[in-house]
Motif scaffolding. Structure first.
Motif, short mmCIF file in Angstrom:
data_model
loop_
_atom_site.label_atom_id
_atom_site.label_comp_id
_atom_site.label_asym_id
_atom_site.label_seq_id
_atom_site.Cartn_x
_atom_site.Cartn_y
_atom_site.Cartn_z
N GLN A 78 0.81 -1.21 0.00
CA GLN A 78 0.00 0.00 0.00
C GLN A 78 0.85 1.27 0.00
OE1 GLN A 78 -2.77 -0.35 3.31
NE2 GLN A 78 -4.40 -0.92 1.91
N SER A 79 2.01 1.20 0.62
CA SER A 79 2.85 2.39 0.72
C SER A 79 3.33 2.88 -0.64
CB SER A 79 4.06 2.09 1.62
OG SER A 79 4.80 0.99 1.12
N THR A 80 3.19 2.05 -1.68
CA THR A 80 3.61 2.46 -3.03
C THR A 80 2.43 2.90 -3.89
OG1 THR A 80 3.42 0.23 -3.96
CG2 THR A 80 5.52 0.81 -2.91
N GLN A 81 1.24 2.97 -3.29
CA GLN A 81 0.03 3.24 -4.08
C GLN A 81 -0.63 4.57 -3.71
OE1 GLN A 81 -0.57 1.20 -6.54
NE2 GLN A 81 1.06 -0.21 -5.89
N LYS A 82 0.13 5.53 -3.23
CA LYS A 82 -0.46 6.79 -2.76
C LYS A 82 -1.15 7.56 -3.88
CE LYS A 82 2.84 7.12 1.04
NZ LYS A 82 3.97 7.87 1.64
N ASN A 83 -0.63 7.47 -5.09
CA ASN A 83 -1.28 8.16 -6.21
C ASN A 83 -2.68 7.60 -6.46
OD1 ASN A 83 0.93 9.79 -6.64
ND2 ASN A 83 1.78 8.52 -8.28
N ARG A 84 -2.84 6.30 -6.23
CA ARG A 84 -4.16 5.66 -6.39
C ARG A 84 -5.15 6.25 -5.37
NH1 ARG A 84 -3.84 -0.59 -5.62
NH2 ARG A 84 -2.86 -0.41 -7.66
N TYR A 85 -4.71 6.40 -4.15
CA TYR A 85 -5.60 6.92 -3.11
C TYR A 85 -5.89 8.41 -3.32
CZ TYR A 85 -3.46 2.70 -1.21
OH TYR A 85 -2.97 1.43 -1.06
N ALA A 86 -4.88 9.13 -3.80
CA ALA A 86 -5.07 10.55 -4.08
C ALA A 86 -6.11 10.74 -5.19
CB ALA A 86 -3.75 11.19 -4.47
N ALA A 87 -6.08 9.87 -6.18
CA ALA A 87 -7.05 9.96 -7.27
C ALA A 87 -8.47 9.70 -6.76
CB ALA A 87 -6.70 8.96 -8.37
N ALA A 88 -8.61 8.73 -5.86
CA ALA A 88 -9.93 8.45 -5.28
C ALA A 88 -10.41 9.63 -4.45
CB ALA A 88 -9.86 7.18 -4.43
N LEU A 89 -9.49 10.24 -3.70
CA LEU A 89 -9.86 11.40 -2.89
C LEU A 89 -10.28 12.56 -3.79
CD1 LEU A 89 -10.11 12.90 -0.24
CD2 LEU A 89 -7.64 13.33 -0.29
N THR A 90 -9.57 12.78 -4.89
CA THR A 90 -9.94 13.85 -5.82
C THR A 90 -11.34 13.64 -6.38
OG1 THR A 90 -7.64 14.26 -6.44
CG2 THR A 90 -9.33 14.96 -8.00
#
Length: 304
Positions: A78-90
């Motif tokens: 998960q620590s390498t997937q921050k862009n994925r979470y940022a996209a969901a937050l956006t």
């Protein structure tokens, strides 16, 4: 169940070595996937960087391998997937479903009038404070909830219903320290991995409604869920790192796997004499005899 499209996963957090409770969860998810000719993925849920350690990640992977587990594809972190979470937050920001919150736990405890499934229900103090910036790193970000009832039919625990607004309140999806919260991360990961079936401990049963709510907002598919009883000791405490549950020992892998199958009330034919059995052989037999309908429909169960 559609076996052709089954994709399951095991997702431990590297906050310590694997214990028997972790093994039971891994065993159940593995057997369910393989019994349905499905794929079984391994995800390391290290999104909480304040508690997770790389050495535990290595230990978990090595231990699972020694216990005979084989996963499909690469291990994901998960620590390498921050862009994925940022996209969901956006995406949630664009729907105006989130807001900034500066409340401390003490302030929430002092101001709330309701106790829910996870403690104090957030009273919505910061909902209408326009001066708080979502992108300010000193604020947490909460998801607006509704009073609509979320329901799902768990394969072990049966029909579950939850009013998230009343029982949880607006919940955090990004912490004030800048780390993404588990609820958002797991939903984004399951969607990205095309997970169709989630098999895990019943300690996460109450989180499932929040995850389904997020899935609906983000346009993600909702997996099938199966929550197995959480192993507890004689005092009723969950077997965990916090209760000093010992790490599982690869030298006792065969015995631990057979005992865990017994905990799950699975058939033990062909496993009574473990003198010549290997961990891989135990798993092969367990998959062939897998019967999830035999699992006790309880949230906790004493491990003996």
């Amino acid at each position: 169940m559609s076996a052709a499209r089954y994709i399951g996963r095991f997702a431990p957090s590297p906050t310590g070595p694997l214990h028997i409770g972790s093994l039971i969860a891994a065993l159940a998810s593995y057997c369910d996937a393989r019994a349905n000719n499905g794929r079984w993925l391994l995800r390391i849920e290290d999104v909480d960087e304040t508690r997770c350690k790389p050495e535990y990640t290595d230990d978990i992977i090595n231990t699972l391998h020694q216990f005979g587990f084989r996963w499909d594809g690469e291990v994901t972190l998960q620590s390498t997937q921050k862009n994925r979470y940022a996209a969901a937050l956006t995406a949630l920001k664009n729907q105006q479903r989130v807001y900034a919150c500066c409340c401390s736990r003490r302030e929430i405890a002092d101001s709330t009038q309701h106790i829910g499934i996870d403690g104090a229900v957030y009273p919505g103090t910061c909902r209408h404070l326009q001066n708080l910036q979502i992108d300010d790193q000193t604020n947490a970000i909460r998801l607006l909830t509704s009073s609509d009832i979320v329901s799902f039919d768990d394969r072990v625990q049966g029909l579950q219903t939850q009013n998230i607004a009343a029982e949880v309140g607006d919940f955090i999806i990004k912490r004030r320290d800048g780390l993404f919260a588990y609820q958002l991360a797991v939903v984004a990961d399951d969607a990205s991995d095309n997970i169709t079936h989630v098999v895990r401990g019943a300690d996460l049963l109450d989180s499932t409604a929040r995850q389904i709510y997020l899935q609906h907002l983000l346009g993600y598919a909702t997996p099938s869920y199966m929550h197995i009883p959480v192993a507890v000791n004689a005092a009723g405490q969950k077997l965990s790192k916090q209760t000093l549950a010992p790490a599982i020992n690869s030298r006792e892998a065969v015995t631990a796997l057979i005992t865990s199958l017994g905990y799950l009330r699975q058939p033990l034919e062909g496993l009574k004499s473990n003198a010549t059995l290997t961990p891989s052989r135990v798993l092969d037999i367990a998959v062939k005899q897998w019967q999830p309908a035999l699992i006790a429909p309880t949230r906790t169960q004493t491990y003996e």
